[in-house]
Design a protein around this motif. Structure first.
Motif, short mmCIF file in Angstrom:
data_model
loop_
_atom_site.label_atom_id
_atom_site.label_comp_id
_atom_site.label_asym_id
_atom_site.label_seq_id
_atom_site.Cartn_x
_atom_site.Cartn_y
_atom_site.Cartn_z
N GLN A 49 0.83 -1.21 0.00
CA GLN A 49 0.00 0.00 0.00
C GLN A 49 0.87 1.26 0.00
O GLN A 49 0.46 2.29 -0.54
CB GLN A 49 -0.95 -0.03 1.19
CG GLN A 49 -2.00 -1.11 1.06
CD GLN A 49 -3.04 -1.09 2.17
OE1 GLN A 49 -3.07 -0.19 2.98
NE2 GLN A 49 -3.88 -2.12 2.20
N ASN A 50 2.06 1.17 0.57
CA ASN A 50 2.99 2.30 0.48
C ASN A 50 3.42 2.54 -0.97
O ASN A 50 3.56 3.70 -1.40
CB ASN A 50 4.23 2.05 1.35
CG ASN A 50 3.94 2.25 2.82
OD1 ASN A 50 3.08 3.05 3.19
ND2 ASN A 50 4.65 1.53 3.68
N ALA A 54 0.54 4.25 -2.64
CA ALA A 54 0.44 5.63 -2.17
C ALA A 54 1.47 6.51 -2.85
O ALA A 54 1.17 7.64 -3.28
CB ALA A 54 0.62 5.68 -0.65
N ARG A 108 -1.33 6.52 2.59
CA ARG A 108 -1.50 5.08 2.73
C ARG A 108 -2.89 4.77 3.27
O ARG A 108 -3.51 3.77 2.87
CB ARG A 108 -0.43 4.52 3.66
CG ARG A 108 -0.46 3.00 3.79
CD ARG A 108 0.54 2.50 4.81
NE ARG A 108 0.52 1.05 4.90
CZ ARG A 108 -0.39 0.35 5.56
NH1 ARG A 108 -1.39 0.97 6.17
NH2 ARG A 108 -0.34 -0.97 5.59
N ASN A 121 -5.65 2.32 1.51
CA ASN A 121 -6.24 1.20 2.23
C ASN A 121 -7.76 1.24 2.14
O ASN A 121 -8.42 0.23 1.85
CB ASN A 121 -5.78 1.23 3.69
CG ASN A 121 -6.35 0.10 4.51
OD1 ASN A 121 -7.49 0.17 4.97
ND2 ASN A 121 -5.58 -0.96 4.70
#
Length: 237
Positions: A189-190, A193, A200, A204
């Motif tokens: 997810q980083n 992002a 992040r 999510n």
């Protein structure tokens, strides 16, 4: 437009830069090119170079993935493109003689060949076809970066993330048995992002919404675009 494999399309559409500079060379030229470099290795999350650094060499990626980033004054990094195996890193600033204009960070463990400017210029001067392949690679890179900025221009967070997933599926997607597209590159997810310009927490939340709507399926760090046409609609909203 992102599409699953079927009898008409032959698979997910790929960007124009899908053929790498190295892949365009004949075997003899590939061997000569590899002989120009010295080996270098970087661990995941380490910095290869920073904006403002001198540009005395170009890197050829043997394995791994590199994030090319722009950093804000506050230290936040925005990923503008990715460099994969068999691709070149840093050729633009090397040719114009200017300093590096972006940051390059190892997204995974990376193995490289560092090739000095003079050696590469000599190589290309003897092989016009290789020089043309490099020009085509630069054009493809420019198109990729423009596509990223088109995504970032979206005010809608959901459209940003959908556009980001679409680009990644075009680059790393493979058809799955259910008619969707599996993104083969593991993405955190980083990562998402950094590429979409979102936090992040927003990534999510939006991924969970897309998962609940059946647009994507999440399997750890693997993402499957279950409904490519619905993802297209979100990206173009």
């Amino acid at each position: 437009m992102l599409r699953p494999r079927d009898a008409d399309t032959g698979g997910p559409e790929r960007p124009a830069a899908a053929t790498t500079f190295f892949g365009a060379l004949d075997p003899a030229a590939q061997a000569a090119f590899l002989g120009l470099g010295r080996e270098a290795a970087f661990a995941a999350r380490s910095t290869i170079f920073l904006r403002g650094d001198a540009s005395d060499c170009v890197y050829f990626v043997r394995s791994g993935r590199i994030d090319v980033c722009i950093s804000s004054p506050a230290g936040r990094r925005l990923v503008v493109t990715h460099i994969d195996a068999d691709e070149l890193l840093g050729e633009l600033s090397m040719f114009d003689g200017g300093a590096r204009n972006v940051d390059a960070v190892a997204a995974t463990d990376v193995s490289l060949l560092a090739i000095l400017r003079g050696d590469l210029v000599d190589f290309l001067s003897l092989r016009p076809d290789a020089a043309m392949a490099m020009i085509m690679g630069l054009c493809g890179r420019a198109r990729s970066v423009l596509a990223t900025f088109e995504i970032l221009a979206q005010g809608n967070a959901q459209a940003r993330l959908a556009g980001c997933l679409r680009l990644m599926a075009e680059k790393w997607g493979e058809p799955d048995a259910k008619g969707g597209i599996r993104i083969t590159e593991p993405l955190s997810q980083n990562d998402l992002a950094g590429f979409s310009g979102l936090t992040r927490e927003s990534v999510n939340r939006l991924l969970r919404q897309m998962n609940q709507a059946g647009i994507v399926c999440l399997d750890g760090r693997t993402i499957v675009i279950a409904e490519p046409e619905l993802l297209n609609r979100l990206a173009e909203a």
